[in-house]
Design a protein around this motif. Structure first.
Motif, short mmCIF file in Angstrom:
data_model
loop_
_atom_site.label_atom_id
_atom_site.label_comp_id
_atom_site.label_asym_id
_atom_site.label_seq_id
_atom_site.Cartn_x
_atom_site.Cartn_y
_atom_site.Cartn_z
N ARG A 5 0.64 -1.19 -0.09
CA ARG A 5 -0.02 -0.24 -0.10
C ARG A 5 0.89 1.41 -0.17
NH1 ARG A 5 -1.86 3.16 4.59
NH2 ARG A 5 -3.98 4.38 3.76
N LEU A 6 0.51 2.24 -0.78
CA LEU A 6 1.14 3.62 -0.46
C LEU A 6 0.94 3.93 0.87
CD1 LEU A 6 2.36 6.23 -1.42
CD2 LEU A 6 -0.14 6.92 -2.42
N PRO A 54 -2.13 9.49 4.13
CA PRO A 54 -0.92 8.99 4.12
C PRO A 54 0.00 9.74 5.20
CG PRO A 54 -1.55 9.22 2.01
CD PRO A 54 -2.68 9.55 2.59
N ILE A 69 8.12 8.71 -2.32
CA ILE A 69 6.97 7.85 -2.12
C ILE A 69 7.43 6.63 -0.86
CG2 ILE A 69 5.28 6.20 -2.67
CD1 ILE A 69 5.05 8.08 -5.12
N ILE A 71 6.21 2.79 0.08
CA ILE A 71 5.29 1.67 -0.07
C ILE A 71 5.58 0.72 1.28
CG2 ILE A 71 4.56 -0.22 -1.30
CD1 ILE A 71 5.20 1.35 -3.95
N ARG A 121 -6.77 -1.52 3.90
CA ARG A 121 -6.70 -0.76 2.51
C ARG A 121 -5.57 -1.24 1.64
NH1 ARG A 121 -8.15 5.63 2.97
NH2 ARG A 121 -10.01 5.29 4.22
N ASN A 123 -3.26 -3.64 -0.98
CA ASN A 123 -3.85 -4.42 -2.20
C ASN A 123 -3.11 -5.61 -2.00
OD1 ASN A 123 -4.85 -2.31 -4.25
ND2 ASN A 123 -3.01 -1.34 -3.37
#
Lengths: 126, 126
Positions: A5-6, A54, A69, A71, A121, A123
């Motif tokens: 997930r981000l 986030p 970013i 993850i 949330r 994936n």
């Protein structure tokens, strides 16, 4: 199967003044800087964003300033392999996380699970 | 009084292949790419993130790849003035938004209100 997930965004600042950098970004984004648990050691200051968004952290770095970013994943090796198959390159492994570079050039990090929203949330990847 | 809020993150990609860039980031972040309303003209592909999280868009750019922050505001001129007082510099004005540079070196944008959460989550500035 693993999940990812981000998780958040790190504002990398090439500065000797991490607290000053955090003051600017806290004021700019309207999110108070959290106290550092270990000011002498930590290169990070978190901002107090809404809990379901986030995370945003200010990091003191030696390279040029940027934004990267994060993850989060429950299986970092599997997530790195998944991203390599998509065309990303593994650049470095630092303590518990892995630095990668996207085919489009941006560096990003794969980190252990940190957010409360991960289970609901994230994936799932076969 | 005006308001502002961290609205989203733009993944700037120095590429001729915007769709390919969007495919990578959509797969990496597990967020499908949204259809472009005007593929011939638009330099942006949005990712379908959870509605209450900041938006993430992939942009085709001519400069080096990076990630930049968008701040949304109901009064762009007032928000630019507030950020200038914090030490940021105005770099450019492009159509309806303003490009600024943080004291720590990152470029970021001030954009009109776009998120449904603006009224409930934006910060108010005197």
């Amino acid at each position: 199967m693993h999940k990812s997930r981000l998780a958040g965004f790190i504002i990398d600042c090439e500065t000797e003044d991490l607290d000053g950098a955090a003051r600017f970004w806290a004021a700019a984004l309207g999110a108070p800087a959290k106290p550092r648990t270990d000011p002498a050691e930590s290169a990070y200051v978190g901002l107090d964003m809404p809990a379901d968004e986030p995370y945003v952290e200010i990091q003191k770095v030696a390279h040029a300033s940027r934004v990267h970013i994060d993850i989060e994943s429950d299986d970092i090796a599997a997530e790195v392999a998944r991203l390599e198959a998509l065309g990303a390159k593994k650049i470095d492994a630092i303590r518990g996380w892995v630095v990668m570079e996207a085919p489009t050039g941006q560096r990003f990090c794969i980190v252990p699970v940190v957010s409360a929203e991960f289970e609901s949330r994230a994936n799932s990847w076969e």
